[in-house]
Design an enzyme around this catalytic site. Structure first.
Site, PDB file in Angstrom:
ATOM      1  N   LYS A  55     -32.325   0.615 -37.252  1.00  0.00           N
ATOM      2  CA  LYS A  55     -32.161  -0.555 -36.389  1.00  0.00           C
ATOM      3  C   LYS A  55     -33.439  -1.387 -36.380  1.00  0.00           C
ATOM      4  O   LYS A  55     -33.420  -2.578 -36.589  1.00  0.00           O
ATOM      5  CB  LYS A  55     -31.780  -0.103 -34.977  1.00  0.00           C
ATOM      6  CG  LYS A  55     -31.662  -1.236 -33.990  1.00  0.00           C
ATOM      7  CD  LYS A  55     -31.236  -0.738 -32.626  1.00  0.00           C
ATOM      8  CE  LYS A  55     -31.382  -1.855 -31.596  1.00  0.00           C
ATOM      9  NZ  LYS A  55     -31.029  -1.433 -30.250  1.00  0.00           N
ATOM     10  N   GLU A  83     -40.850   7.710 -39.798  1.00  0.00           N
ATOM     11  CA  GLU A  83     -40.214   8.664 -40.709  1.00  0.00           C
ATOM     12  C   GLU A  83     -39.376   7.934 -41.761  1.00  0.00           C
ATOM     13  O   GLU A  83     -39.455   8.212 -42.966  1.00  0.00           O
ATOM     14  CB  GLU A  83     -39.289   9.622 -39.926  1.00  0.00           C
ATOM     15  CG  GLU A  83     -39.988  10.531 -38.932  1.00  0.00           C
ATOM     16  CD  GLU A  83     -40.151   9.905 -37.546  1.00  0.00           C
ATOM     17  OE1 GLU A  83     -40.144   8.651 -37.432  1.00  0.00           O
ATOM     18  OE2 GLU A  83     -40.302  10.671 -36.572  1.00  0.00           O
ATOM     19  N   GLU A  91     -30.728  11.555 -24.759  1.00  0.00           N
ATOM     20  CA  GLU A  91     -31.540  10.341 -24.837  1.00  0.00           C
ATOM     21  C   GLU A  91     -31.038   9.307 -23.828  1.00  0.00           C
ATOM     22  O   GLU A  91     -31.807   8.508 -23.307  1.00  0.00           O
ATOM     23  CB  GLU A  91     -31.515   9.764 -26.265  1.00  0.00           C
ATOM     24  CG  GLU A  91     -32.678   8.833 -26.562  1.00  0.00           C
ATOM     25  CD  GLU A  91     -32.776   8.443 -28.034  1.00  0.00           C
ATOM     26  OE1 GLU A  91     -31.934   7.642 -28.480  1.00  0.00           O
ATOM     27  OE2 GLU A  91     -33.698   8.909 -28.729  1.00  0.00           O
ATOM     28  N   HIS A 142     -19.805  35.444 -32.193  1.00  0.00           N
ATOM     29  CA  HIS A 142     -20.453  36.585 -32.847  1.00  0.00           C
ATOM     30  C   HIS A 142     -21.972  36.458 -32.805  1.00  0.00           C
ATOM     31  O   HIS A 142     -22.680  37.075 -33.595  1.00  0.00           O
ATOM     32  CB  HIS A 142     -19.927  36.715 -34.281  1.00  0.00           C
ATOM     33  CG  HIS A 142     -18.453  36.976 -34.289  1.00  0.00           C
ATOM     34  ND1 HIS A 142     -17.923  38.239 -34.172  1.00  0.00           N
ATOM     35  CD2 HIS A 142     -17.399  36.116 -34.299  1.00  0.00           C
ATOM     36  CE1 HIS A 142     -16.590  38.150 -34.156  1.00  0.00           C
ATOM     37  NE2 HIS A 142     -16.250  36.879 -34.228  1.00  0.00           N
ATOM     38  N   LYS A 148     -44.584   9.359 -30.019  1.00  0.00           N
ATOM     39  CA  LYS A 148     -44.665   8.548 -31.245  1.00  0.00           C
ATOM     40  C   LYS A 148     -46.052   7.948 -31.380  1.00  0.00           C
ATOM     41  O   LYS A 148     -46.674   8.002 -32.444  1.00  0.00           O
ATOM     42  CB  LYS A 148     -43.664   7.384 -31.181  1.00  0.00           C
ATOM     43  CG  LYS A 148     -42.275   7.678 -31.623  1.00  0.00           C
ATOM     44  CD  LYS A 148     -41.491   6.353 -31.686  1.00  0.00           C
ATOM     45  CE  LYS A 148     -40.006   6.582 -31.657  1.00  0.00           C
ATOM     46  NZ  LYS A 148     -39.232   5.348 -31.604  1.00  0.00           N
TER      47      LYS A 148
HETATM   48  O1  F6P Z   1     -37.180   7.599 -31.430  1.00  0.00           O
HETATM   49  C1  F6P Z   1     -35.894   7.467 -30.942  1.00  0.00           C
HETATM   50  C2  F6P Z   1     -35.151   6.347 -31.630  1.00  0.00           C
HETATM   51  O2  F6P Z   1     -35.658   5.131 -31.239  1.00  0.00           O
HETATM   52  C3  F6P Z   1     -33.662   6.435 -31.358  1.00  0.00           C
HETATM   53  O3  F6P Z   1     -33.313   5.827 -30.180  1.00  0.00           O
HETATM   54  C4  F6P Z   1     -33.099   5.813 -32.581  1.00  0.00           C
HETATM   55  O4  F6P Z   1     -31.749   6.127 -32.774  1.00  0.00           O
HETATM   56  C5  F6P Z   1     -33.993   6.409 -33.637  1.00  0.00           C
HETATM   57  O5  F6P Z   1     -35.272   6.433 -33.044  1.00  0.00           O
HETATM   58  C6  F6P Z   1     -34.042   5.668 -34.944  1.00  0.00           C
HETATM   59  O6  F6P Z   1     -34.394   4.330 -34.757  1.00  0.00           O
HETATM   60  P1  F6P Z   1     -34.177   3.266 -35.890  1.00  0.00           P
HETATM   61  O7  F6P Z   1     -32.727   3.150 -36.172  1.00  0.00           O
HETATM   62  O8  F6P Z   1     -34.748   1.991 -35.340  1.00  0.00           O
HETATM   63  O9  F6P Z   1     -34.923   3.714 -37.112  1.00  0.00           O
END
Ligand code: F6P
Length: 543
Positions: free
Chosen positions: A206, A212, A352, A383, A511
Site C-alpha cells: 500500500k 521488508e 492489529e 493431536h 519499526k
Molecule cells: O506494519 C504494519 C503494516 O503497516 C500493516 O498495517 C500493513 O498491512 C503492512 O504493514 C504492510 O504495509 P504495506 O502494504 O504498506 O507494505
C-alpha cells in the site's frame, strides 16, 4: 468519561447477570430444551451456532441492549456512509465499496470513488485473465507460469489465505509464490525455483515504503536484471500501491500499476488490487464471486436486525466471553485443511484492528480490548494442543469452522473431520466429571484404590465456550462471506469497546527503532545497541 463502557446501564446489567450465571455449567445449559433454536442463526449458506457459550436467552437480550446503547446501528451506518471512522488518520474505511457491485455514487472528499474502483478492478482482472490464458507473455515471449507476490502484513496474509483456501479453483500450471519475511530465506528459495522468463513479480505494498518489501523487491529486481536484463523489467514487474512516486522510482510501467486508496486499510485490502495474486490464481470469475460473497455479508450486516445479525452476534458473544467470562484468547479451529492460513490472517485482522489501549477520544480504556487470536486446523490441533484446552488451566474461547461439503473427493474422510468437530465442541462444553471417570474405571474392573488414583487425571472440567460456524461448502462466494463476517465482527467489537479499529500506531515504534538498530549494528562502535546487540554484531561479523 463520556465513552465509558463500564458506565453503560446494559453493561452494569450484564455484570449482575454474569454473577447470577456464574454457578451454571454449560453441560446443564446445553440440555435446556429449545437452546439450539434460540442461540443459532442462519443466513444463506452460513449457520452460526453460539449455543455452546456460557449464556442464555436473557444474556442475549442484555447483550443486544448493550449493542444499542453503544450505538452500533448508527456506527454501522456511519461506516457504510463513508464518514471519517478513522479519526486519527482522518479517513473513512471504505473496503466494502471494493466488493459492492456498481451502484449509486459514493463520495470521498467530493470524488465518486465507485468509478475509480471499477476501472482499477477491471484493469486488474483483465491482467489476471490474460496471464491465466497465456495471452500475456514475458519479454522473451514465454508464457507466465510463476507469479511471485512480494508483500507483508495485509499485502500478504489475506491473499495467501484466500489462494490456499481456493485451491480447488486454481488455474492449472500457474504457481504462486510469496516473499514476505525479510530474513532472505523466502527470497532465496523462491528465486532458486522460478525461471525468470516465465515469472511475474507483484510488488504489493500500500505504502511502497515498507522496509521488508522494499528490500525484497529490490533484491528480486537485481536478480531479475542479472537473468534477463533491465529492459525486461517492465514486462515482469507489476505493482499495487497508493504511492505513484515510489513506483516511478522502481521502474514500474504505467500500465502495470494498480491503484490503492488510503481509505482501504492494509488488513482490509484483499478485495482491492492487493488481491491481484488471488485473481491470477483463480481467475476473474472466481474473484468476482469472492467479492460477491463479501458484499452479501455486507448487505446482511447493514440491513438485518441486531438479533439476527451474524457479525453483531459474534461480536457480542466474543465481548461477553472476554470481558465478562474471563477468556484470554480465541482459538480459530477450521476443520478443513484449505483454511490452514485463516488463523494467521485473522491475527492481523483482529489484533492489529482492536489491539488498542485508548478509546476513540484518547482516554485509557478500563476494560480489556483486542483478543489474542491463534489456531490451526482443528483436527491437527486435537493431536497437539487440545490436551491443554481440555485439561489445562487456560481460559479460552474457540471458533470451530467447517464447510459441510468437503473440498476433496474423499467425502468419508471429511465426514470423520466433521464428527471430530462436533465431538470436540461438545467435549469442550460438557467436559467429563469425576463421577463419570470413577464409574468408567470401576466398570473396567479397576480396584477402588486404582479408581481413586486415576480418576482425577481423567477429569475434563469442560465449560469452555465455543461457536460453530458451518458453511455449505468452501467456494469463492462463501469464503468472501466468511472473511467479511470476521471483518464486520471486528468492527462491532470496536464499537462495543469504544476504540478505533482502523489505525495501527502500535506498529510504528519498533519499526523506527529497527532503523537505529540496523545503523548501530553496522557502525564501528555499536553505540546505541543493548548488551545483546553487541553479541549479535560480533557474531554477524564472525559469520
Ligand atoms: O506494519 C504494519 C503494516 O503497516 C500493516 O498495517 C500493513 O498491512 C503492512 O504493514 C504492510 O504495509 P504495506 O502494504 O504498506 O507494505
Amino acid at each position: 468519561m463520556a465513552d465509558d463502557l463500564l458506565q453503560a446501564s446494559a453493561w452494569k446489567a450484564l455484570e449482575r447477570h454474569a454473577d447470577d450465571l456464574s454457578g451454571s455449567h454449560l453441560r446443564d445449559l446445553l440440555d435446556q430444551p429449545g437452546r439450539f433454536a434460540a442461540l443459532s442463526r442462519q443466513h444463506d449458506h452460513c449457520l452460526l451456532d453460539f449455543s455452546r457459550n456460557r449464556l442464555t436467552a436473557d444474556t442475549l437480550r442484555l447483550l443486544l441492549a448493550l449493542a444499542s446503547e453503544r450505538d452500533v446501528p448508527r456506527r454501522v451506518q456511519a461506516l457504510f456512509a463513508g464518514e471519517v471512522v478513522n479519526a486519527t488518520e482522518n479517513r473513512p474505511a471504505q473496503h466494502m465499496a471494493l466488493r459492492a457491485p456498481a451502484s449509486p455514487p459514493l463520495l470521498v472528499n467530493g470524488a465518486d470513488i465507485r468509478l475509480e474502483i471499477e476501472v482499477e478492478r477491471e484493469r486488474m482482472l483483465a491482467l489476471a485473465d490474460a496471464i491465466g490464458s497465456g495471452e500475456y507473455r514475458g519479454a522473451s515471449g514465454a508464457r507466465i507460469r510463476h507469479v511471485v507476490n512480494i508483500g507483508i502484513g495485509g499485502s500478504d496474509l489475506g491473499l495467501v489465505m484466500a489462494i490456499e483456501a481456493l485451491h480447488e479453483y486454481r488455474t492449472p500450471d500457474l504457481a504462486i509464490h510469496y516473499i514476505s519475511n525479510v530474513d532472505g530465506t523466502q527470497l532465496a528459495d523462491v528465486l532458486a525455483r522460478v525461471p525468470a522468463a516465465e515469472t511475474l513479480f507483484i510488488v504489493c505494498s500500500k505504502t511502497f515504503v515498507t522496509w521488508e518489501t522494499a528490500l525484497n523487491a529490490n533484491a528480486a529486481r537485481t536478480w531479475f536484471i542479472g537473468q534477463l536484463g533491465e529492459a525486461a523489467v517492465t514486462r515482469h514487474f507489476v505493482a499495487v500501491s497508493v504511492n505513484a512516486a515510489a513506483m516511478d522510482q522502481f521502474g514500474i510501467a504505467l500500465e502495470h500499476r494498480f491503484r490503492m486508496w488510503d481509505w482501504v486499510g492494509g488488513r482490509y485490502s484483499l478485495w482491492s488490487s492487493i488481491g491481484l495474486a488471488i485473481a491470477i490464481a483463480v481467475g476473474s470469475e472466481h474473484f468476482r464471486a469472492l467479492l460477491a460473497g463479501g458484499h452479501a455479508l455486507d448487505e446482511h450486516f447493514r440491513t438485518a436486525p441486531l438479533a439476527d445479525n451474524l457479525p453483531v452476534l459474534m461480536a457480542l458473544v466474543a465481548v461477553w466471553n472476554q470481558n465478562l467470562q474471563g477468556t484470554t484468547s480465541q482459538a480459530i479451529l477450521p476443520y478443513v485443511g484449505r483454511l490452514h492460513r485463516f488463523a494467521a490472517y485473522l491475527q492481523q485482522l483482529e489484533m492489529e484492528s482492536n489491539g488498542k489501549g485508548v478509546t476513540r477520544d484518547g482516554q485509557p480504556v478500563r476494560w480489556s480490548t483486542g483478543t489474542v487470536i491463534w489456531g490451526e486446523p482443528g483436527n491437527n490441533g486435537q493431536h497437539s494442543f487440545f490436551q491443554l484446552l481440555h485439561q489445562g488451566t487456560a481460559s479460552f474461547a474457540a471458533d470451530f469452522i467447517a464447510p459441510v461439503e468437503g473440498s476433496s473427493p474423499y467425502a468419508d474422510q471429511h465426514l470423520v473431520g466433521l464428527a471430530n468437530l462436533l465431538a470436540q465442541a461438545e467435549a469442550f462444553a460438557r467436559g467429563y466429571t469425576l463421577e463419570a471417570a470413577q464409574a468408567e474405571l470401576t466398570a473396567r474392573g479397576k480396584s477402588p484404590a486404582e479408581v481413586a488414583r486415576l480418576a482425577p487425571h481423567k477429569v475434563h472440567p469442560g465449560n469452555h465456550p465455543s461457536n460453530i460456524l458451518l458453511l455449505r461448502r468452501l467456494d469463492p462466494h462463501s469464503l468472501g462471506f466468511l472473511i467479511a463476517l470476521y471483518e464486520q465482527k471486528v468492527f462491532v467489537q470496536s464499537c462495543l469497546w469504544g476504540i478505533n479499529p482502523f489505525d495501527q500506531w502500535g506498529v510504528e515504534l519498533g519499526k523506527g527503532m529497527a532503523v537505529g538498530m540496523h545503523d548501530a549494528l553496522q557502525s564501528p562502535s555499536g553505540a546505541g545497541l543493548p548488551p545483546i546487540g553487541h553479541v549479535v554484531r560480533q557474531w554477524a561479523k564472525d559469520s
